[in-house]
Design a protein around this motif. Structure first.
Motif, PDB file in Angstrom:
ATOM      1  N   ASP A 240       0.851  -1.195   0.000  1.00 17.46           N
ATOM      2  CA  ASP A 240       0.000   0.000   0.000  1.00 17.46           C
ATOM      3  C   ASP A 240       0.885   1.243   0.000  1.00 17.46           C
ATOM      4  OD1 ASP A 240       1.038  -0.498   2.483  1.00 17.46           O
ATOM      5  OD2 ASP A 240      -0.868  -0.397   3.561  1.00 17.46           O
ATOM      6  N   GLN A 242       0.703   4.123  -1.093  1.00 15.03           N
ATOM      7  CA  GLN A 242       0.076   5.424  -0.859  1.00 15.03           C
ATOM      8  C   GLN A 242       0.069   5.797   0.616  1.00 15.03           C
ATOM      9  OE1 GLN A 242      -1.444   2.642  -1.601  1.00 15.03           O
ATOM     10  NE2 GLN A 242      -3.447   2.462  -0.608  1.00 15.03           N
ATOM     11  N   HIS A 243       0.291   4.826   1.501  1.00 11.61           N
ATOM     12  CA  HIS A 243       0.293   5.093   2.933  1.00 11.61           C
ATOM     13  C   HIS A 243       1.705   5.178   3.524  1.00 11.61           C
ATOM     14  CE1 HIS A 243      -3.970   4.820   3.028  1.00 11.61           C
ATOM     15  NE2 HIS A 243      -4.026   3.516   2.786  1.00 11.61           N
ATOM     16  N   TRP A 269       4.420   4.614   8.348  1.00  7.06           N
ATOM     17  CA  TRP A 269       3.199   4.195   7.664  1.00  7.06           C
ATOM     18  C   TRP A 269       2.057   5.038   8.179  1.00  7.06           C
ATOM     19  CZ3 TRP A 269      -1.593   2.011   8.897  1.00  7.06           C
ATOM     20  CH2 TRP A 269      -2.296   1.443   7.827  1.00  7.06           C
ATOM     21  N   GLY A 271      -1.739   5.376   7.704  1.00  6.29           N
ATOM     22  CA  GLY A 271      -2.920   4.746   7.139  1.00  6.29           C
ATOM     23  C   GLY A 271      -4.163   5.587   7.258  1.00  6.29           C
TER      24      GLY A 271
END
Length: 302
Positions: A240, A242-243, A269, A271
């Motif tokens: 992921d 994008q996080h 990270w 989220g």
């Protein structure tokens, strides 16, 4: 910090005048000459795999369960005997497990020595030998520790005058439009000019956790020009991406070589709201360790 990095689009550069002299003292111009100050910016960069790999090696050793395995807030100080102390804020210790992690990914992951939740410290220091290898971790500090603490010799700029009171400090780089200073920044002297590097909080969308940019001045109290010289550092691979956030760019002038500065940046990270970061950064140790670049400055506006 294991929580999301704090990004501010308002100006926090008021403390610049107190911090900058500690990390990069001015170099005097040759006798009989007056150095001409011209704009500087980040002109080029390359990955410094040596420092990145050295902290990864040290974090994975498992020789002692009270050693550093990951952290952010990366700063450094060269000691008189040639060793270097690397200072971190929120820090994980404990044991590194081999792949696969609990999600089945081929990533090293972190647990307590007994297999439970890893221990989080609020401050740590990793001592690096003269040969460039971290060899020992010192820990301490709690969330209730008092602060901030400023030595009595520090002075603060209120926009026009130097003051003894930290509360009198005023902004020296005001936010607005494309301009902005993140919750962390670094200042270095490059010839007669000063260069400030920070997260690109004036950029669009999530630029403040993806990229850094630079400003320049002929004086540590401005006026500051820019932004210029945008830098988007590599992030560790993740399902992921994008996080995955990058933040806290810091120059380490004691490692300057061939007119290239050593620049660290932290990884975390970040989220969706309400989703804790700890399971992700413990499930993949690369998501909470500093990475390093070699940065070369050049003329601004080119």
């Amino acid at each position: 910090m294991s929580k999301a990095p704090m990004i501010r689009t308002t100006t926090v550069a008021a403390l610049l005048l107190a911090v900058a002299p500690l990390w990069a003292l001015p170099r005097a111009a040759p006798s009989g000459r007056v150095a001409e100050c011209a704009g500087r910016r980040i002109a080029s960069w390359s990955v410094d795999s040596g420092h990145t790999a050295e902290f990864a090696r040290y974090g994975d050793v498992n020789a002692r369960m009270n050693d550093w395995t990951g952290g952010d807030g990366t700063h450094s100080v060269r000691l008189p005997d040639g060793r270097t102390v690397w200072l971190f804020s929120d820090t994980f210790l404990d044991r590194i497990q081999p792949p696969p992690n609990p999600q089945g990914q081929k990533r090293r992951w972190r647990t307590a020595d007994t297999g439970g939740v890893p221990l989080l410290r609020h401050n740590s220091a990793a001592v690096m030998s003269r040969s460039g290898r971290p060899v020992r971790t010192l820990t301490g500090g709690t969330a209730a520790a008092s602060g901030p603490f400023f030595p009595g010799s520090w002075r603060f700029r209120d926009g026009a005058h130097w003051r003894r009171q930290a509360g009198r400090a005023g902004p020296v780089l005001r936010a607005g439009g494309r301009r902005g200073v993140g919750s962390a920044f670094t200042v270095v002297r490059d010839g007669p000019a000063w260069v400030l590097i920070t997260m690109d909080t004036g950029g669009d969308g999530a630029a403040g956790i993806r990229a850094s940019t630079s400003y320049w001045s002929c004086s540590p109290h401005g006026p500051w020009h820019g932004p210029d010289g945008r830098l988007t550092p590599p992030r560790p691979p993740a399902p992921d991406p994008q996080h995955v956030a990058v933040y806290n760019p810091q120059i380490h002038p004691e490692f300057t070589a061939n007119r290239e500065f050593l620049l660290s940046y932290d990884v975390n990270w970040l989220g969706p709201p309400g989703v804790p970061a700890d399971p992700r950064v413990n499930g993949d140790v690369e998501l909470y360790r500093p990475r390093f670049l070699r940065v070369r400055m050049g003329p601004a506006g080119r």
